[in-house]
Structures are given as C-alpha cells and as structure tokens.
Design a protein around this motif. Structure first.
Motif, mmCIF file in Angstrom:
data_model
loop_
_atom_site.group_PDB
_atom_site.id
_atom_site.type_symbol
_atom_site.label_atom_id
_atom_site.label_comp_id
_atom_site.label_asym_id
_atom_site.label_seq_id
_atom_site.Cartn_x
_atom_site.Cartn_y
_atom_site.Cartn_z
ATOM 1 N N UNK A 54 41.532 -132.281 -32.459
ATOM 2 C CA UNK A 54 42.210 -133.295 -33.193
ATOM 3 C C UNK A 54 43.746 -133.423 -33.780
ATOM 4 N N UNK A 55 44.590 -133.352 -32.315
ATOM 5 C CA UNK A 55 46.534 -133.159 -32.322
ATOM 6 C C UNK A 55 47.259 -134.412 -32.646
ATOM 7 N N UNK A 56 47.598 -135.019 -33.146
ATOM 8 C CA UNK A 56 48.458 -136.059 -33.449
ATOM 9 C C UNK A 56 48.772 -136.621 -32.115
ATOM 10 N N UNK A 57 48.585 -137.347 -30.845
ATOM 11 C CA UNK A 57 49.195 -138.209 -30.428
ATOM 12 C C UNK A 57 49.491 -139.702 -30.100
ATOM 13 N N UNK A 58 50.616 -140.321 -29.601
ATOM 14 C CA UNK A 58 51.644 -139.316 -28.497
ATOM 15 C C UNK A 58 52.366 -137.875 -28.855
ATOM 16 N N UNK A 59 52.478 -136.791 -28.590
ATOM 17 C CA UNK A 59 53.233 -136.076 -28.990
ATOM 18 C C UNK A 59 53.037 -135.082 -27.852
ATOM 19 N N UNK A 60 54.421 -133.870 -28.233
ATOM 20 C CA UNK A 60 54.870 -132.954 -27.745
ATOM 21 C C UNK A 60 54.338 -131.444 -27.959
ATOM 22 N N UNK A 61 53.591 -130.867 -26.480
ATOM 23 C CA UNK A 61 53.193 -129.597 -26.153
ATOM 24 C C UNK A 61 53.661 -128.399 -26.350
ATOM 25 N N UNK A 65 57.056 -120.881 -25.327
ATOM 26 C CA UNK A 65 58.408 -121.220 -25.092
ATOM 27 C C UNK A 65 59.509 -119.867 -24.549
ATOM 28 N N UNK A 66 60.355 -119.623 -23.869
ATOM 29 C CA UNK A 66 61.102 -118.657 -23.860
ATOM 30 C C UNK A 66 62.925 -119.167 -23.587
ATOM 31 N N UNK A 141 56.794 -126.334 -29.674
ATOM 32 C CA UNK A 141 56.083 -127.438 -29.381
ATOM 33 C C UNK A 141 57.814 -127.323 -27.774
ATOM 34 N N UNK A 142 57.521 -126.592 -26.799
ATOM 35 C CA UNK A 142 58.191 -125.603 -26.354
ATOM 36 C C UNK A 142 58.366 -126.604 -24.674
ATOM 37 N N UNK A 145 63.531 -130.152 -22.900
ATOM 38 C CA UNK A 145 64.257 -128.987 -23.214
ATOM 39 C C UNK A 145 65.382 -127.945 -24.183
ATOM 40 N N UNK A 146 65.304 -128.361 -25.316
ATOM 41 C CA UNK A 146 65.592 -127.988 -26.069
ATOM 42 C C UNK A 146 64.223 -127.961 -27.222
ATOM 43 N N UNK A 147 64.329 -126.870 -28.410
ATOM 44 C CA UNK A 147 62.986 -127.395 -29.149
ATOM 45 C C UNK A 147 63.403 -126.547 -30.644
#
Length: 368
Positions: A54-61, A65-66, A141-142, A145-147
């Motif tokens: 149940x993650x809210x979409x639309x969204x960025x997963x 990240x590194x 949310x990586x 290009x930037x997080x």
C-alpha cells in the motif's frame, strides 16, 4: 531553493517506470541532497511497483542508492558536501530498538520506509506539477538523478571504492550477509543452507564463506546460479528440480540436518521444507517476503528439538558500522559483489526490470 531533477516514476500499480521531471522539497534540518551515481534494483522495488504493497502511487521508489552529498540540512553532522555515501533504510533513532542497536526493528519502520511515502510529519519530499508524489522510500527514493535523503539513511563510505560496486549494500547484500553474521552466527564445523541463489542468497553464501562453517549448501533450480554459488564459496549445491531438498540435506550432513538456514525465496512450501530439514537446535532465518497475510503450517512436534524460526528485516544491521565494514571487504576482494552486478543506464530501467524478472541478471545496478 527547490531542486528539479529527473526520476523514474511508477504511475500506478503494474505500470512501467517512466522518466519524469520532479521537484524535490527543500531539505529539512536532518536531510541532505545527494547526487546519485548508482542505484541497485531490488525485488522490494518490483513488489511495490506491482501494486502489491500500500505505497502511495504515483511515486518514486529506489532504496539501494549510492552517490555524492551535494548539500546538507542545518542539523546534519555525519556527512558533508563531497562525501561519498551509500543510502540505506531510515529509522527514528529514539525508540528502544534504535537505542539498542537494532534500527531495522524501529517502532516506525513500516511507515518511514516501506508504505508511508511521506516524512514522519506527513509532508512530501517529492512533487510533480505541484502535486505530491509518493516518496521518502527507505528515506531516499533513489530512482532519480538527485534524492532528498533522511540523515539516518546516509552512510559515509571510503571514496576510493567505486559507488557502482557497493550500491547493493544498502538492502539486498546487507540482508543476506546479516542473516548469516547477525542471526545464524555459524560456529566451527556447522552446516549452513541458503535457499535461493539470487542476490540476497548469494550474499549469504559469500558471508558464510567468511565464517567457520565447514558445509555451505546453496539451493536453487537454475544451474548457472548454482555454479556461481560454488565459485562464491558454497561447498555443495542442490538442484531442487532434480532431488528432494530434505533428502539432499540429510545426505550432505550425514543425517544431522542443517544448523542454520537462510530462506530467501518467499515460498511457503520451501520455508516448510527448510524447517523440516533443520537439525536439533537449528535456526531458520526468514528473509523472503510473500504477499501480506501469507501463512505457513509447521509440524509442532518437529520444533521441539530446539528448532528456531527467526524473521529478519535488512539483516538486523546497525548500518553506520555494518556497511563501512562491508565496503572494506569489497575493496579487499573478499566480498566479490561484482560477480552479481550488471550495470544499466538509468534510462534503461525497464530493461533492467525485465532482465531481473527473467533471471538473466542477478543484481541490476542503474548508473547515472
């Protein structure tokens, strides 16, 4: 000042990733802006993208990240602009488990990392055309290009180690390694079984090879993965397409059964077979996550020989000490993660998803 960046957005459950311009919120006192260099793709991302959580979409997963720190909030002390960081899960830092060195069992773990899509105060970290998007995934949310990253998701690492080679440490590798080192803690001469030779399972195999366990059994149905497991330290392999799991483990262990098992497949049938294959006082670590609400039946009398079944999140790691140690092992060639990784340009994220789903690639890492 807000930052516009390009992110891979999931519009709705089951939809592909689409690259889209998004706006990051202003960093809070305990946040940093990170320029991504690499980001691992994990089955948890695919589970959420499919609409299974149940993650809210639309969204960025994106939660492996590194990258390089560009700016930090007023209260951030652990990192500074220019530092290389691996991004991992976040936690409150205040509850009993956080204070006890077990932040993966933070009282606020689920909403803060997996299903909330917002900061703890309910505000959004990412928007598009003025509308908030689901974000703050594992505090990072990586897939962008930037997080905008939570301070407790940031782990400063040795800048001499290429970020592409260590991005998966944030979730999958840490989980497999932690299952062995933090839970099973194999003693001299013990037998460890790893069910499933994906990224998490092969990480567990590599970790077991760095312990005094003398028998390390990798189990899968894909011959190439079993070959790789042997190259990474497995002493035995079992192809369950050809032989029954319980019989194979009994034969390899001389009838003793397994001392420790790491279950990464998420299959309840495999989980049950694993519990049955444990020896007296053996422990099975449950890592693979089936859909919410899934149950498994167990032979109660079979448990009375001192068997233990332990659930696990993210290796039960304290990230600030655990991840830098893993980086040292990668740097020294003792944790050969490069054997699992295939790199993909960020724009090719859907190809990476396809190759991971088909089994062609064990651990896709997106590069920016």
């Amino acid at each position: 000042m807000s930052i516009t960046t390009r992110a891979a957005v999931i519009e709705s459950g089951g939809a592909p990733f689409t690259l889209s311009e998004v706006v990051l919120d202003d960093p809070g006192p305990h946040e940093a802006v990170v320029r991504l260099v690499a980001a691992g793709l994990c089955h948890t991302d695919l589970g959420v993208a499919s609409g299974g959580l149940p993650f809210p979409l639309p969204g960025v997963l994106g939660h492996e990240g590194a990258g390089v720190v560009e700016s930090v909030g007023s209260a951030v002390t652990g990192v500074a602009p220019g530092d290389h960081v691996v991004l991992s899960f976040t936690s409150c830092g205040e509850c009993r488990n956080c204070h006890g060195g077990h932040p993966a069992y933070c009282a606020t773990w689920l909403p803060m990392n997996l299903i909330g899509g917002r900061r703890a105060d309910g505000t959004s970290t990412i928007s598009r055309d003025g509308e908030p998007l689901g974000g703050h995934f594992f505090g990072q949310s990586s897939f962008a290009e930037r997080a905008l990253v939570d301070e407790r998701s940031l782990v400063k690492v040795d800048p001499r180690v290429p970020l592409t080679s260590i991005a998966p440490l944030g979730c999958g590798v840490q989980t497999g390694v932690g299952a062995v080192w933090n839970v099973l803690k194999p003693t001299t001469g013990s037998a460890v079984v790893v069910l499933g030779a994906g990224a998490v399972g092969l990480s567990a195999v590599m970790a077991a090879a760095l312990t005094p366990a003398t028998t390390i059994i990798a189990v899968d149905r894909v011959a190439e993965r079993l070959e790789l497991a042997q190259e990474l330290g497995a002493t035995h392999v079992v192809d369950t397409g050809e032989v029954a799991l319980g019989e194979a483990i009994a034969e390899i262990t001389g009838g003793q059964g397994a001392d420790g098992i790491v279950e990464t497949t998420g299959s309840t049938a495999v989980l049950r077979q694993g519990v049955d294959a444990l020896g007296a006082r053996g422990t099975l670590v449950v890592v693979g996550a089936p859909p919410f609400g899934t149950e498994v039946s167990l032979d109660v009398n079979g448990l009375l020989g001192g068997k233990r079944i332990v659930g696990l999140t993210l290796g039960d790691s304290e990230t600030q000490t655990f991840i830098p140690a893993l980086v040292e092992l990668v740097k020294a060639g003792r944790l050969p993660l490069d054997r699992l990784i295939a790199t993909y340009a960020f724009a090719d994220i859907d190809q990476a998803v396809q190759d991971m789903t088909s089994g062609k690639t064990i651990k896709p890492v997106l590069t920016f």
